[in-house]
Motif scaffolding. Structure first.
Motif, PDB file in Angstrom:
ATOM      1  N   GLU A 125      -4.379  15.469  -4.009  1.00 39.81           N
ATOM      2  CA  GLU A 125      -4.014  14.046  -4.182  1.00 39.81           C
ATOM      3  C   GLU A 125      -4.319  13.576  -5.593  1.00 39.81           C
ATOM      4  O   GLU A 125      -3.556  12.799  -6.177  1.00 39.81           O
ATOM      5  CB  GLU A 125      -4.763  13.212  -3.146  1.00 39.81           C
ATOM      6  CG  GLU A 125      -4.243  13.431  -1.724  1.00 39.81           C
ATOM      7  CD  GLU A 125      -5.110  12.760  -0.673  1.00 39.81           C
ATOM      8  OE1 GLU A 125      -4.612  12.485   0.433  1.00 39.81           O
ATOM      9  OE2 GLU A 125      -6.319  12.536  -0.962  1.00 39.81           O
ATOM     10  N   HIS A 165       9.187   1.291  -3.653  1.00 37.01           N
ATOM     11  CA  HIS A 165       8.558   0.771  -2.432  1.00 37.01           C
ATOM     12  C   HIS A 165       9.091  -0.596  -2.048  1.00 37.01           C
ATOM     13  O   HIS A 165       8.682  -1.147  -1.019  1.00 37.01           O
ATOM     14  CB  HIS A 165       7.039   0.715  -2.602  1.00 37.01           C
ATOM     15  CG  HIS A 165       6.551  -0.401  -3.479  1.00 37.01           C
ATOM     16  ND1 HIS A 165       6.759  -0.408  -4.851  1.00 37.01           N
ATOM     17  CD2 HIS A 165       5.884  -1.551  -3.190  1.00 37.01           C
ATOM     18  CE1 HIS A 165       6.220  -1.494  -5.367  1.00 37.01           C
ATOM     19  NE2 HIS A 165       5.693  -2.209  -4.388  1.00 37.01           N
ATOM     20  N   ARG A 224      -1.453  14.811  -7.709  1.00 34.61           N
ATOM     21  CA  ARG A 224      -0.240  14.014  -7.562  1.00 34.61           C
ATOM     22  C   ARG A 224      -0.358  12.687  -8.321  1.00 34.61           C
ATOM     23  O   ARG A 224       0.588  12.230  -8.963  1.00 34.61           O
ATOM     24  CB  ARG A 224       0.036  13.728  -6.075  1.00 34.61           C
ATOM     25  CG  ARG A 224       0.441  14.946  -5.264  1.00 34.61           C
ATOM     26  CD  ARG A 224       1.270  14.529  -4.043  1.00 34.61           C
ATOM     27  NE  ARG A 224       0.654  13.497  -3.240  1.00 34.61           N
ATOM     28  CZ  ARG A 224      -0.191  13.721  -2.229  1.00 34.61           C
ATOM     29  NH1 ARG A 224      -0.517  14.987  -1.912  1.00 34.61           N
ATOM     30  NH2 ARG A 224      -0.692  12.726  -1.529  1.00 34.61           N
ATOM     31  N   ALA A 275       2.919   4.401  -3.797  1.00 34.12           N
ATOM     32  CA  ALA A 275       4.081   4.758  -2.986  1.00 34.12           C
ATOM     33  C   ALA A 275       4.693   6.067  -3.472  1.00 34.12           C
ATOM     34  O   ALA A 275       5.119   6.906  -2.668  1.00 34.12           O
ATOM     35  CB  ALA A 275       5.114   3.640  -3.043  1.00 34.12           C
ATOM     36  N   ARG A 276       4.727   6.263  -4.781  1.00 35.67           N
ATOM     37  CA  ARG A 276       5.299   7.503  -5.320  1.00 35.67           C
ATOM     38  C   ARG A 276       4.445   8.717  -4.996  1.00 35.67           C
ATOM     39  O   ARG A 276       4.960   9.832  -4.894  1.00 35.67           O
ATOM     40  CB  ARG A 276       5.447   7.382  -6.838  1.00 35.67           C
ATOM     41  CG  ARG A 276       6.495   6.369  -7.281  1.00 35.67           C
ATOM     42  CD  ARG A 276       6.677   6.394  -8.782  1.00 35.67           C
ATOM     43  NE  ARG A 276       7.717   5.458  -9.224  1.00 35.67           N
ATOM     44  CZ  ARG A 276       8.210   5.420 -10.456  1.00 35.67           C
ATOM     45  NH1 ARG A 276       7.753   6.275 -11.377  1.00 35.67           N
ATOM     46  NH2 ARG A 276       9.142   4.540 -10.768  1.00 35.67           N
ATOM     47  N   THR A 277       3.125   8.511  -4.859  1.00 32.75           N
ATOM     48  CA  THR A 277       2.229   9.637  -4.580  1.00 32.75           C
ATOM     49  C   THR A 277       1.870   9.735  -3.101  1.00 32.75           C
ATOM     50  O   THR A 277       1.030  10.558  -2.724  1.00 32.75           O
ATOM     51  CB  THR A 277       0.932   9.486  -5.402  1.00 32.75           C
ATOM     52  OG1 THR A 277       0.366   8.189  -5.150  1.00 32.75           O
ATOM     53  CG2 THR A 277       1.226   9.618  -6.886  1.00 32.75           C
ATOM     54  N   HIS A 278       2.489   8.857  -2.270  1.00 30.02           N
ATOM     55  CA  HIS A 278       2.266   8.871  -0.822  1.00 30.02           C
ATOM     56  C   HIS A 278       0.782   8.698  -0.474  1.00 30.02           C
ATOM     57  O   HIS A 278       0.234   9.385   0.399  1.00 30.02           O
ATOM     58  CB  HIS A 278       2.786  10.178  -0.214  1.00 30.02           C
ATOM     59  CG  HIS A 278       4.204  10.478  -0.574  1.00 30.02           C
ATOM     60  ND1 HIS A 278       5.277   9.760  -0.093  1.00 30.02           N
ATOM     61  CD2 HIS A 278       4.739  11.415  -1.421  1.00 30.02           C
ATOM     62  CE1 HIS A 278       6.401  10.240  -0.594  1.00 30.02           C
ATOM     63  NE2 HIS A 278       6.110  11.239  -1.410  1.00 30.02           N
ATOM     64  N   LEU A 279       0.121   7.769  -1.174  1.00 33.80           N
ATOM     65  CA  LEU A 279      -1.280   7.480  -0.915  1.00 33.80           C
ATOM     66  C   LEU A 279      -1.420   6.069  -0.345  1.00 33.80           C
ATOM     67  O   LEU A 279      -0.678   5.160  -0.729  1.00 33.80           O
ATOM     68  CB  LEU A 279      -2.099   7.587  -2.210  1.00 33.80           C
ATOM     69  CG  LEU A 279      -2.189   8.985  -2.831  1.00 33.80           C
ATOM     70  CD1 LEU A 279      -2.897   8.921  -4.176  1.00 33.80           C
ATOM     71  CD2 LEU A 279      -2.923   9.940  -1.891  1.00 33.80           C
TER      72      LEU A 279
END
Length: 662
Positions: free
Chosen positions: A321, A357, A324, A304-308
């Motif tokens: 990615e 999240h 990140r 969630a922190r890395t938007h993956l």
């Protein structure tokens, strides 16, 4: 004496391949039993094939001391697992990060001495620490397969009358020892506690207590200065594991997870890619399986922190990615190095860092306090569920029995009421003797009791003459006339018993504490629902529980009973001019509005809503609630606890509402 799991495999059933002396020896030393003589209470798994018999026993006691009433000594763990799944779908996330936070906080207890050691459960230890500045604290180490953990605790679990052998061994080596150091193996869930104690000769000696928190493989091991195992809370013999043997006298070696890389050893983006990129699983599972310290909860937070996306594969990540992801892991590493943890609490779980999240709140206290609170809540819920289960089963069986009895009694009553009409048949037979032919099965008789003299067909027994048929009908009529009042009394008794059992069931469903369940159990024993306790059995006598206390918006005091015994005490102790409320013809709590003044509309509505909520109709709407003065409420002589009759009542319809007690 607790013996560890021992599994023996034989080429054929044991009874047929061993002479009796050898069989007896194996029985004694390995707690193995032939199938037809396994004690009922001994937990075992048996697997039979045409060529092999395999017996497994866990924590088997000496044969004479094996409990023979409980289904399994691991029953509490099974219920705990069920409760954890209800709370969040999986056991709580005691991962490497939360262990690091706890290890950091335990530094304040360096130089503390161990005053006492307890073993309240087969796989749980409690060390009573005393520190010159910090005072006293309890350190819990648990290898419970359902809830393994290490943390400081405020709870005081009850201990067995005789301490287990492992507890006695720890007391011999560690009581009076000083805590020197607490260290974690990277971000593995392995915590080592270093102690300085004395041996049998009084010489200074250092010990290590190693807590391996690994689910069903969790263990607690005591190791001497030469890295030799003194003992483990769960011994692992060769028959149980071919990978790692853990027995006294062997060299201690932690195998760990060979496929995992220590997260703290990842120094750059390239190291991260090397650890993860060849995995064919999605990124969420790969983080858990390839890096130490990551639970599924922590892996989801990292993504969630890395938007993956969680279902993305490592081979699909772009260079940006990967960068990140590495930066997020580096931030976690720095948090561990600097001990700047941010304990967080969700509805179903906890973590050693802030959760972005989920709707999580920052825990204001220590990580030890967080783990202690959440796990204790789960254990309390488990204890409550376990305490309820047996009583619920008994009540359900009795309800089924009484419902069948009532159904039969109502059928008997219906038949007797029909037999009241048989008097007329007997009289018609005597009045029409000349019309009845011998050995006939029925006769068309004139009804002289009706003005128009209609003909009535009456069935006859061909083996009896006319007078005997009439006498037979008169006997059935007389039996029905005398039996109806008796059956009606039986129906009233059964209905009252059903009502009482339903009130017990409702009270038990609403019970929120183990002490309240125990009070209900005592009530059931006193009223013959359960057999009385054996004379000489020891059970702590607790003070009678108090009813719930509420205040209405206008300041009127409202009291709500939570069990039949509470209802009895509450109604008996209320003043005659107080107001009494109860759901109409529905099992539930007695509610008292204190004061002789007529309650205002909001107070009456609130009290009625409480009566509806603390009843069997709490899921319904427009529940009828009766209210009257306490002086109009009477308890019939000989009636069960909580059973009353009342007059001068009025009825109000309300929806159940839950209010927080004062």
């Amino acid at each position: 004496m607790l013996q560890q799991i021992r599994t023996i495999t034989f080429p054929m059933p044991l009874r047929y391949c061993c002479r009796e002396p050898l069989f007896t020896t194996i029985q004694k030393h390995y707690a193995v039993f032939p199938i037809d003589t396994v004690p009922v209470g001994l937990y075992r798994q048996s697997h039979l094939t045409s060529h092999t018999t395999r017996f497994k026993t866990e924590y088997a006691s000496e044969v004479d001391n094996i409990p023979r009433t409980k289904l399994t000594p691991d029953r509490h763990h099974d219920i705990l697992s069920h409760e954890l799944q209800k709370r969040g779908g999986s056991p709580m996330a005691y991962d490497g990060i939360i262990m690091a936070a706890i290890a950091s906080e335990l530094k304040d207890w360096y130089e503390a001495r161990i005053e006492r050691i307890f073993q309240p459960e087969a796989a749980t230890l409690v060390l009573l620490l005393h520190h010159a500045q910090q005072g006293k604290a309890r350190l819990m180490l648990s290898a419970n397969p359902r809830l393994p953990r290490v943390h400081l605790t405020t709870s005081k679990p009850s201990n067995p009358l005789a301490p287990p052998m492992f507890c006695m061994l720890l007391r011999k080596h560690l009581e009076g020892a000083k805590l020197l150091l607490v260290e974690q193996l990277g971000l593995e869930r392995v915590l080592t506690l270093h102690f300085s104690g004395k041996d049998e000769l009084g010489n200074q000696i250092n010990y290590r207590m190693i807590a391996e928190i690994m689910g069903r493989h969790s263990n607690i091991v005591l190791v001497d200065p030469n890295n030799k195992v003194i003992d483990a809370i769960k011994r692992v013999p060769p028959a149980m594991s071919s990978v790692r043997i853990l027995l006294p006298g062997l060299t201690y070696e932690y195998c760990g997870h060979q496929e995992r890389m220590d997260t703290l050893d990842i120094n750059d983006n390239q190291d991260l890619q090397t650890a993860l990129e060849d995995s064919k699983q999605n990124l969420g599972k790969t983080l858990v399986r390839r890096l130490t310290g990551f639970s599924p909860l922590l892996a989801r937070e990292l993504l969630a922190r890395t938007h993956l996306a969680e279902d993305i594969c490592p081979e699909q990540l772009t260079g940006a990615e990967w960068e990140r992801l590495w930066q997020a892991i580096e931030a976690i590493k720095q948090m561990v190095y600097t001990a700047q943890f941010e304990p967080s609490l969700t509805d179903n779980d906890y973590a050693g860092l802030s959760l972005t999240h989920l709707a999580a709140e920052r825990w204001p206290g220590s990580a030890n306090g967080l783990v202690d609170k959440v796990t204790q809540q789960a254990i309390d819920a488990t204890d409550l569920l376990q305490a309820k289960q047996g009583l619920m089963s008994t009540i359900r069986q009795l309800l089924h029995k009484e419902e069948r009895k009532l159904q039969k009694q109502q059928g008997d009553l219906s038949g007797m009421q029909q037999d009241l009409e048989l008097r007329l048949a007997g009289e018609l037979i005597l009045a029409n003797l000349q019309l009845i032919q011998p050995k006939t099965r029925s006769a068309l008789l004139i009804n002289y009791y009706e003005p128009n003299l209609p003909s009535v067909e009456v069935e006859l027994d061909p083996s009896l003459n006319a007078v005997q048929n009439a006498q037979h009908y008169f006997k059935r009529y007389e039996r029905a006339r005398k039996g109806i009042p008796i059956v009606e009394q039986h129906i009233a008794t059964t209905t009252q018993t059903l009502s009482y059992l339903q009130s017990l069931q409702d009270s038990l469903e609403r019970a929120e504490t183990v002490s309240l369940v125990r009070e209900i159990e005592v009530e059931m024993q006193q009223n013959g629902v359960l057999p009385p306790e054996k004379r000489g059995s020891k059970r702590t006598v607790s003070q009678p529980s108090a009813p719930l206390h509420f205040l209405s918006p206008s300041g009127r005091e409202i009291l709500v009973g939570r069990s039949n015994m509470q209802n009895e005490r509450l109604t008996r102790s209320a003043d005659s001019e107080d107001w009494w409320l109860h759901t109409k013809d529905i099992p539930g709590s007695h509610v008292i509005i204190k004061g002789s003044d007529t309650p205002d509309e909001t107070t009456l509505e609130m009290a009625a809503q409480l009566a509806a909520y603390y009843s069997k109709a709490r899921q319904s709407s427009k529940v009828p609630v009766d209210y009257t003065r306490r002086k109009y409420v009477k308890k019939p002589s000989g009636s069960p606890p909580g059973y009353v009759i009342y007059t001068e009542q009025k009825t109000i319809l309300v929806d159940p509402v839950k209010y927080e007690p004062e």
